[in-house]
Design an enzyme around this catalytic site. Structure first.
Site, PDB file in Angstrom:
ATOM      1  N   SER A 184       0.835  -1.206   0.000  1.00 13.84           N
ATOM      2  CA  SER A 184       0.000   0.000   0.000  1.00 13.84           C
ATOM      3  C   SER A 184       0.866   1.251   0.000  1.00 13.84           C
ATOM      4  CB  SER A 184      -0.864   0.042   1.263  1.00 13.84           C
ATOM      5  OG  SER A 184      -1.724  -1.041   1.302  1.00 13.84           O
ATOM      6  N   HIS A 221      -4.556   0.794  -4.084  1.00 15.56           N
ATOM      7  CA  HIS A 221      -4.010  -0.210  -4.997  1.00 15.56           C
ATOM      8  C   HIS A 221      -4.599  -0.004  -6.384  1.00 15.56           C
ATOM      9  CE1 HIS A 221      -2.012  -2.910  -2.144  1.00 15.56           C
ATOM     10  NE2 HIS A 221      -2.934  -2.497  -1.299  1.00 15.56           N
ATOM     11  N   HIS A 231      -5.641  -9.494  -0.612  1.00 15.58           N
ATOM     12  CA  HIS A 231      -5.519  -9.744   0.830  1.00 15.58           C
ATOM     13  C   HIS A 231      -6.567 -10.755   1.296  1.00 15.58           C
ATOM     14  CE1 HIS A 231      -3.820  -5.609   0.422  1.00 15.58           C
ATOM     15  NE2 HIS A 231      -2.929  -6.095   1.266  1.00 15.58           N
ATOM     16  N   TYR A 278      -7.860 -10.671   4.127  1.00 11.39           N
ATOM     17  CA  TYR A 278      -8.891  -9.966   4.907  1.00 11.39           C
ATOM     18  C   TYR A 278     -10.021  -9.406   4.052  1.00 11.39           C
ATOM     19  CZ  TYR A 278      -6.624  -5.415   3.871  1.00 11.39           C
ATOM     20  OH  TYR A 278      -6.101  -4.303   3.260  1.00 11.39           O
ATOM     21  N   GLU A 279      -9.780  -9.323   2.745  1.00  8.05           N
ATOM     22  CA  GLU A 279     -10.851  -8.857   1.851  1.00  8.05           C
ATOM     23  C   GLU A 279     -11.803  -9.990   1.478  1.00  8.05           C
ATOM     24  OE1 GLU A 279      -9.158  -5.904  -1.264  1.00  8.05           O
ATOM     25  OE2 GLU A 279      -7.579  -7.315  -0.738  1.00  8.05           O
ATOM     26  N   ALA A 312       2.912  -2.248   3.880  1.00  8.02           N
ATOM     27  CA  ALA A 312       2.736  -1.216   4.898  1.00  8.02           C
ATOM     28  C   ALA A 312       2.519  -1.976   6.200  1.00  8.02           C
ATOM     29  CB  ALA A 312       1.507  -0.384   4.572  1.00  8.02           C
ATOM     30  N   MET A 352      -0.877  -7.405   7.348  1.00  8.97           N
ATOM     31  CA  MET A 352      -1.892  -8.372   6.913  1.00  8.97           C
ATOM     32  C   MET A 352      -1.609  -8.930   5.518  1.00  8.97           C
ATOM     33  SD  MET A 352      -5.191  -6.238   8.216  1.00  8.97           S
ATOM     34  CE  MET A 352      -5.146  -5.335   9.769  1.00  8.97           C
ATOM     35  N   SER A 353      -0.337  -9.063   5.193  1.00 12.67           N
ATOM     36  CA  SER A 353       0.009  -9.591   3.867  1.00 12.67           C
ATOM     37  C   SER A 353       1.385 -10.249   3.940  1.00 12.67           C
ATOM     38  CB  SER A 353       0.042  -8.445   2.850  1.00 12.67           C
ATOM     39  OG  SER A 353       1.072  -7.536   3.165  1.00 12.67           O
ATOM     40  N   ASN A 363       2.728   3.247  10.619  1.00  8.40           N
ATOM     41  CA  ASN A 363       2.142   3.694  11.890  1.00  8.40           C
ATOM     42  C   ASN A 363       2.769   2.893  13.026  1.00  8.40           C
ATOM     43  OD1 ASN A 363       0.227   1.517  10.551  1.00  8.40           O
ATOM     44  ND2 ASN A 363       0.016   1.295  12.766  1.00  8.40           N
ATOM     45  N   HIS A 385      -6.215   4.814   7.175  1.00  8.93           N
ATOM     46  CA  HIS A 385      -5.517   4.520   5.920  1.00  8.93           C
ATOM     47  C   HIS A 385      -4.670   5.699   5.405  1.00  8.93           C
ATOM     48  CE1 HIS A 385      -5.553   1.012   3.235  1.00  8.93           C
ATOM     49  NE2 HIS A 385      -5.124   1.853   2.316  1.00  8.93           N
TER      50      HIS A 385
HETATM   51  N1  HPA Z   1      -1.570  -3.588  12.021  1.00 10.36           N
HETATM   52  C1  HPA Z   1      -1.847  -4.476  11.034  1.00 10.36           C
HETATM   53  N2  HPA Z   1      -1.667  -4.210   9.752  1.00 10.36           N
HETATM   54  C2  HPA Z   1      -1.185  -2.998   9.430  1.00 10.36           C
HETATM   55  C3  HPA Z   1      -0.868  -2.035  10.395  1.00 10.36           C
HETATM   56  C4  HPA Z   1      -1.074  -2.347  11.768  1.00 10.36           C
HETATM   57  O1  HPA Z   1      -0.828  -1.545  12.700  1.00 10.36           O
HETATM   58  N3  HPA Z   1      -0.416  -0.929   9.723  1.00 10.36           N
HETATM   59  C5  HPA Z   1      -0.441  -1.231   8.407  1.00 10.36           C
HETATM   60  N4  HPA Z   1      -0.895  -2.486   8.214  1.00 10.36           N
END
Ligand code: HPA
Length: 267
Positions: A32, A63, A85, A87-88, A115, A204-205, A228, A240
């Site tokens: 990302s 994306h 992903h 999660y999607e 990310a 998450m990837s 972050n 995001h």
């Molecule tokens: N947690 C999980 N996935 C993420 C994060 C996070 O803090 N930041 C970017 N992807």
């Protein structure tokens, strides 16, 4: 057998016939906010995933869902801007489709970026971290039906990339990436626990892709961009837009680093 395997050979034949790809040696999966790497590809050709027969399409903010192809420091390279992903709601078999295509096209090297949130207090937003180990808390990520075991190690590659980064005067961290299925961010208690067991970044990837590429015998390197601080490490809520801001800070370094890796490893 991955149900996407047949479709992928169709995708590969199409890309070769249409002269969109020319015997690529390296593949890059862009996390990302890191899509601008494609600006560094010379004589770049691109095609939307939706226009590649047999290839699935994506849908996430930030994306593009396009495949790029061209030369990076003289090396034929493909780049995936947009990924699948878990999660999607995509099955794991689909999350690794870019890896299957890269392998089918003959790539020897796979660079996977993401990310990520930093669990490590010493890291800062904008840090680039070479993934020198992965945790996935026991989830079965290998999609092979065979009872095969294999170990994900890439210490020598990480050492080489550390030297490449130093030679290019790009500051990098090194650490352990924890794969979470998402889509919810972690709780404060989870992050506290993850720190104790040795996690540096969480996302998450990436883990499914790195594991599959290694299983298929490709050289791999994973790179986290800290977008972050993880839950509880900083007091602010996560959203995001932070991804874009962190990517702005380091996208040039990221692109230079990946170009240098491709050049050193495949040039
Ligand atoms: N947690 C999980 N996935 C993420 C994060 C996070 O803090 N930041 C970017 N992807």
């Amino acid at each position: 057998m991955n149900p996407y395997a047949d479709l992928i050979s169709k995708s590969a034949s199409f890309l070769k016939e249409q002269k969109i790809v020319h015997n690529p040696k390296a593949a890059v999966i862009l996390g990302s906010g890191l899509g601008d790497f494609t600006d560094y590809i010379e004589d770049a050709k691109s095609i939307d995933y939706g226009d590649i027969p047999g290839f699935p399409t994506v849908s996430v903010v930030g994306h593009k869902g396009s495949l790029f192809s061209g030369k990076v420091q003289g090396v034929e390279t493909i780049a995936f801007a947009g990924r699948f992903h878990f999660y999607e709601g995509y099955p794991l078999t689909k999350t690794i489709v870019p890896v299957l295509l890269a392998k089918e096209l003959g790539c020897e090297l796979l660079v996977v970026s993401n990310a990520a949130g930093s669990v490590n207090y010493r890291f800062r937003v904008g840090d680039l971290m070479l993934i020198d180990d992965i945790m996935h808390l026991g989830r079965k990520l290998s999609v092979s039906n065979k009872q095969e075991t294999f170990r994900y190690t890439n210490e020598e590659m990480v050492d080489r990339v550390e030297r490449i980064a130093a030679d290019s005067e790009i500051a990098v961290r090194k650490g352990c990436y924890l794969y979470m299925t998402g889509p919810t961010y972690e709780t404060k208690a989870e992050i506290r626990a993850f720190r104790l067991i040795g996690v540096d970044t969480v996302g998450m990837s990436t883990a499914p892709e790195l594991l599959e590429a290694k299983r298929l015998g490709m050289e791999t390197i994973g790179i986290s961009l800290v977008t972050n601080m993880a839950t509880g490490v900083s007091k602010t809520t996560l959203d995001h837009s932070e991804i874009k801001e962190a990517a702005e800070m380091r996208k040039e370094d990221f692109a230079r680093l990946v170009a240098a890796i491709v050049h050193q490893e495949c040039g």
